[in-house]
Design a protein around this motif. Sequence first.
Motif, PDB file in Angstrom:
ATOM      1  N   TYR A  55      43.901  48.093  27.083  1.00  0.00           N
ATOM      2  CA  TYR A  55      45.321  48.326  26.799  1.00  0.00           C
ATOM      3  C   TYR A  55      45.528  49.335  25.673  1.00  0.00           C
ATOM      4  N   GLU A  59      49.077  51.129  25.631  1.00  0.00           N
ATOM      5  CA  GLU A  59      50.167  50.214  25.295  1.00  0.00           C
ATOM      6  C   GLU A  59      50.105  49.796  23.833  1.00  0.00           C
ATOM      7  N   LEU A  60      48.893  49.489  23.352  1.00  0.00           N
ATOM      8  CA  LEU A  60      48.730  49.065  21.961  1.00  0.00           C
ATOM      9  C   LEU A  60      49.078  50.195  21.004  1.00  0.00           C
ATOM     10  N   ALA A  84      51.150  52.609  21.469  1.00  0.00           N
ATOM     11  CA  ALA A  84      52.596  52.828  21.463  1.00  0.00           C
ATOM     12  C   ALA A  84      53.322  51.747  20.666  1.00  0.00           C
ATOM     13  N   GLU A  85      52.833  50.509  20.761  1.00  0.00           N
ATOM     14  CA  GLU A  85      53.512  49.381  20.123  1.00  0.00           C
ATOM     15  C   GLU A  85      53.098  49.175  18.673  1.00  0.00           C
ATOM     16  N   MET A  86      51.938  49.693  18.290  1.00  0.00           N
ATOM     17  CA  MET A  86      51.418  49.457  16.942  1.00  0.00           C
ATOM     18  C   MET A  86      50.997  50.777  16.295  1.00  0.00           C
TER      19      MET A  86
END
Length: 436
Positions: free
Chosen positions: A93, A96-97, A99-101
């Motif tokens: 991931y 996704e990671l 982008a989110e963190m």
Amino acid sequence: MGSKSKTVNVVTLGCSKNIVDSEQVMRQLTSSGFSVVHNSDDLSKSNIVLINTCGFIGDAKEESIEMILKFAEAKKSGQIDKIFVFGCLSQRYREELSAEMPEIDGFFGVNELKTVVKVIGAEYRQQLLNERELTTPDHYAYLKISEGCSWGCSYCAIPLIRGKHVSRRMEDLVVEAQLLAKKGVRELIVIAQDSTYYGQDIYGKRRISELLTELSSIDGIEWIRLHYAFPSQFPEELIETIANNPKICNYLDIPFQHISDTVLLNMRRGISMEETYTLIEKLRKGIPNLALRTTLLVGHPGEGIDEFDELCRFVTKVKFDRLGVFPYSEEEGTYGAKSFQDTIPLEEKLRRAGEIMKLQQNIAEELNRQKIGSVIRVIIDQEEADFYIGRTEHDSPEVDGEVMVKKGDFSLICGEFYNVKIMDSIDYDLIGDVIL
């Protein structure tokens, strides 16, 4: 540069294979002058945190994310400077990671250990490939003999994360084991996603028996323990190897997962109920005093009441010495997620898991009571207030029972072997007196 800025806190989540990866990175860092701590909660000790994540099942992914967020908060408050994440979750991931963190300084996959070492500021040294900084007690260590898996079980994301099975060369494994023995390791715990497939990809045949024999010739190694043997196409010569080599523990971790033909077919395990029972009979007949550990998976699509009842009968009939159970977790990209609907509620999966463990606890208590009065060889792992804590050849660290040796007017040494007379048992553990 202050001492804190040259110290890296390596945080390891997940299985023993991740432990080996962390230990390899730690050795590379120390060779470049870094200090390393492992799984430290003391934020004053380091300013760089390296998190080795697990992405196998839902609970493990949640634990990894919570750990990342915990250190992200510490970074926001100025307690640490940099956070790097690698391992299975990061492999799967990464986008996704990232982008989110955005506060995380880098996400890396399972095959990017060299990059991880370099981004921290250390030099990667190829000649240290077989060396590690142990995070286990000095007297035992894990030996990872291969990477990945080629079976493609319906529920498992490991091939998606770590790729197909790739064996390490036998000579490299022997060198690594020799180095571990020189560090004081007396017990090798041989691990892989499927240890019995070892050698097929690079030698054209399975050579796990030869490898175990080679490892047993190393001075200082007294116990060799085999984990994660796949039941389908089990190499039967291994039975004789275990039975006839006194250094190889009479212990086998072989995850059967289920017994119902319907569920086994859905799981793509490549083995039937009849073949499973036949293999267990051969193992117990061929290896006297064998401790058989297994893992079961409940709630897989296709497991109705009849199939679950069959699984309960299997546990009751076979009486495994050691057993773990997990509820099915649908993992995106797997055959199971693509082919089946996950219709069994989590509460029901947990209820089934609890029922299996209740059966197993009764079996474990019964088997332990049978050991009372016997004398068993025990390796001491640690010292506590009233007891020394040890294990028999039938117990692997972290996952199996322990032997609590009552203290007296004597001192026992961690990592040494002693004969212990079993006096009592509690649940999964034994209580005994050392024979000096």
